[in-house]
Design a protein around this motif. Sequence first.
Motif, short mmCIF file in Angstrom:
data_model
loop_
_atom_site.label_atom_id
_atom_site.label_comp_id
_atom_site.label_asym_id
_atom_site.label_seq_id
_atom_site.Cartn_x
_atom_site.Cartn_y
_atom_site.Cartn_z
N GLU A 68 48.03 -15.68 8.53
CA GLU A 68 48.83 -15.19 9.72
C GLU A 68 49.76 -16.10 10.26
N ARG A 69 49.43 -17.49 9.97
CA ARG A 69 49.98 -18.52 10.58
C ARG A 69 51.40 -18.84 9.50
N ALA A 70 52.51 -19.03 10.32
CA ALA A 70 53.89 -19.46 9.44
C ALA A 70 53.71 -20.78 8.71
N ASP A 71 53.11 -21.83 9.16
CA ASP A 71 52.80 -23.09 8.72
C ASP A 71 51.66 -23.13 7.88
N ALA A 72 50.86 -22.19 7.25
CA ALA A 72 49.75 -22.34 6.34
C ALA A 72 49.73 -21.38 5.52
N LEU A 73 48.84 -21.43 4.51
CA LEU A 73 48.42 -20.52 3.40
C LEU A 73 47.00 -20.80 3.05
N ALA A 74 46.28 -19.47 2.73
CA ALA A 74 45.16 -19.49 2.31
C ALA A 74 45.02 -18.72 1.01
N GLU A 75 44.24 -19.31 -0.15
CA GLU A 75 43.91 -18.69 -1.28
C GLU A 75 42.59 -18.60 -1.58
N ARG A 76 42.01 -17.80 -2.25
CA ARG A 76 40.63 -17.56 -2.60
C ARG A 76 40.06 -17.98 -3.69
N CYS A 77 38.88 -18.61 -3.88
CA CYS A 77 38.26 -18.82 -5.26
C CYS A 77 36.99 -18.73 -5.14
N TYR A 78 36.43 -18.27 -6.34
CA TYR A 78 34.93 -17.93 -6.39
C TYR A 78 34.25 -18.93 -7.79
N ALA A 79 32.93 -18.83 -7.68
CA ALA A 79 32.31 -19.42 -8.85
C ALA A 79 32.70 -18.74 -10.08
N VAL A 80 32.85 -19.59 -11.14
CA VAL A 80 33.19 -19.20 -12.59
C VAL A 80 31.59 -18.99 -13.39
N TRP A 81 31.48 -17.92 -13.96
CA TRP A 81 30.44 -18.08 -14.82
C TRP A 81 30.43 -19.03 -15.94
N PRO A 82 29.24 -19.18 -16.28
CA PRO A 82 29.24 -20.51 -17.39
C PRO A 82 29.96 -20.29 -18.49
N ASP A 83 30.19 -18.75 -19.13
CA ASP A 83 30.90 -19.00 -20.11
C ASP A 83 32.29 -19.04 -19.90
N PHE A 535 24.42 -21.27 -10.52
CA PHE A 535 24.00 -20.08 -10.12
C PHE A 535 22.49 -20.12 -9.64
N ASP A 536 22.12 -20.81 -8.97
CA ASP A 536 20.56 -20.94 -8.85
C ASP A 536 19.90 -19.75 -7.88
N GLY A 537 20.74 -19.04 -7.42
CA GLY A 537 20.38 -17.97 -6.55
C GLY A 537 20.14 -16.64 -7.49
N TRP A 538 20.50 -16.79 -8.68
CA TRP A 538 20.38 -15.74 -9.88
C TRP A 538 19.12 -15.87 -10.69
N SER A 539 18.04 -15.10 -10.53
CA SER A 539 16.74 -15.27 -11.50
C SER A 539 17.19 -16.01 -12.93
N GLU A 540 18.26 -15.13 -13.59
CA GLU A 540 18.39 -15.47 -14.87
C GLU A 540 19.03 -16.74 -15.47
N HIS A 541 19.30 -17.41 -14.22
CA HIS A 541 20.03 -18.83 -14.36
C HIS A 541 18.92 -19.90 -13.83
N PHE A 542 18.24 -19.44 -12.63
CA PHE A 542 17.31 -20.43 -12.24
C PHE A 542 16.43 -21.12 -12.92
N SER A 543 16.03 -22.40 -12.71
CA SER A 543 15.00 -23.09 -13.50
C SER A 543 14.06 -23.87 -12.58
N TYR A 544 12.81 -23.58 -12.41
CA TYR A 544 12.26 -24.14 -11.56
C TYR A 544 11.80 -25.43 -12.09
N ASP A 545 11.53 -25.29 -13.45
CA ASP A 545 11.08 -26.69 -13.90
C ASP A 545 12.20 -27.87 -13.87
N ARG A 546 13.34 -27.33 -13.89
CA ARG A 546 14.45 -28.33 -13.83
C ARG A 546 14.57 -28.86 -12.32
N TRP A 547 14.30 -28.22 -11.26
CA TRP A 547 14.49 -28.70 -10.01
C TRP A 547 13.23 -29.57 -9.89
#
Length: 655
Positions: A68-83, A535-547
């Motif tokens: 809404e500010r004339a002197d600023a802009l904002a764009e969005r980004c999200y995490a990309v999957w490993p592929d 993506f440690d919040g996803w069970s299929e990517h999380f590795s307890y042993d790695r941590w």
Amino acid sequence: MTAPSVFADLEPLLPRVSKPVQYVGGELNAQLKDWESAAVRWALMYPDAYEVGLPNQGVMILYEVLNERADALAERCYAVWPDLEALMREHAVPAFTVDGHRPLGAFDLLGVSFATELGYTNLLTALDLAGIPLHAVDRTDEHPVVVAGGHAAFNPEPIADFVDVAALGDGEEVVGEITDVVRDWKAQGRPGGRAELLARLAAHDGCYVPSMYEVEYAPDGGIAAVRPREGAPVSVTKRTTSDLDSWPYPKAPLVPLAETVHERASVEIFRGCTRGCRFCQAGMITRPVRERSLRGIGEMVDAAVRASGFDEVGLLSLSSADHSEIAEITKGLADRYEGTNTGLSLPSTRVDAFNIDLANEISRNGRRSGLTFAPEGGSERIRRVINKMVSEDDLIRTVSEAFAQGWKQVKLYFMCGLPTEEDEDVLEIAGMAHRVIQAGRAASGRNDVRCTISIGGFVPKPHTPFQWAAQAHPDVVDERLRKLRDAVNSNRKLGRNIGMRYHDGRPSLIEGLLARGDRRVGRVIERVWREGGRFDGWSEHFSYDRWTAAARAELEPLGVSLEWFTTRERDRDEVLPWDHLDSGLDRDWLWDDWQDALSGTEQDDCRWTPCFDCGVCPSTGTDIEVGPSGTTLIPLTVVGGVGRGPTDGGASAGG
């Protein structure tokens, strides 16, 4: 200098990845401003997948406020999957925004909203793909200022090496101040370089610059002192937005192109909670309660439905039924949208704030998917410890009436591993679930009623009375949950109607390390990331042993360990990593409440009782704000097309 789109290089890669639509942008209500027209440019990141990040209310709010500010802009980004990450590295495509597909490295600021600590490794991926040095100390004037926000940034010490600033508290006002500082610094020719810019930011309430503080460690592994450098405040106080009606965002919710976890318009009806649940960081750090007026809520709901075409509106807060005028809100909205496809939902309710009239208003358009409550603890004793005084009698009475009125299922949320918990406290969950089924059958005259119990591992969090507590080891949590499953199934006639969902206890321990860690934990995060952590919040990517392997390698040479940060109880005098970050809560009050927890002493809701001197109101310069607001829902007439589905709603909004 312009920032050209990288889409020409990205597009050929998209047919080779899963869910490519999440990377193309162009959603209804997305904004793309001219690069050259803005003096300050923000990239706003939610460090998780598009399907989780797009509905995030905090990012949507800041996205609109800044654009809404004339002197600023904002764009969005999200995490990309490993592929896609692998292909981007192979083809030298930098991290990008989904709006203009501009490289993150070209922006002035990268704002990252952390809802959970398990998103920290995704930040490092984004920085590396963007060509931004991982460590803040290595960045130059030309690199974006990395700003962390969100609930998981209230102890930013584990990521202190990677972020330039942590913005504590509500973001609506502070992002404007940060924008002003960066704009003026750039206009003046960047005097003093990056160091001067960070010093200017540190002068603003809510802006914590980790590099301006030195941490000294004691021989026993604890923190001896945290010392601010010249120009930095001794303590950084969170920001609090007092008048929510003055910030009616988001006005035009983003409508996703791909499936997301929530597909609805969401309106925050109040912020903060003073129920005093001792485990709840969100309730503690968002105090005091600030309610929107009925008129403000009505206007926001109307604008959101018209702009998006969503056929569901979620009335959001930490405990939505606690709004002092919730009956008027739900009846007014149900009246307004009766006969349309627009339904209402209360995603967060408490048994002791809920009644069947409220449920009937919410479901007036025929939606009765189920009721959800969170007793949190199975036994009355443990509920006194956590200050969640929901009686089983109240729960049974509420669900009985609901089943009698036509509901067929109820979901109950609990935690395992709470302070002072014993096996019996958890096993009582089975008895409660059995009695819910018995009551439901008796009230409805049907045998197909259902109860689902969902159980998560407890993680002690900063700025709560449990910040001193020892965390239960995953082996303890998993064994108690095994016993609970056996107890649920011990009565087969009742157990067959009970579903049980629970989370592996191991990710909770790592979350605990990140939640209560200090700067030394940063090297664990970086090692995990370098070894493939994503993506440690996803069970299929999380590795307890790695941590655990990374924690052994990085922490034990320093005289501390994973267990030192998690399963160890702290004493009153220990310097906690976040003690210099002020959430508004008095430390002595938190300690006294911790002692009350150990003795099973309850604490009332201070909205309806004399003040308990928690410290929030005077420290944040605001007060609890509750109704009656003296307003009414605006008497709008529902027009054709509103709430009829995304296609019709989108056409109306576009007009």
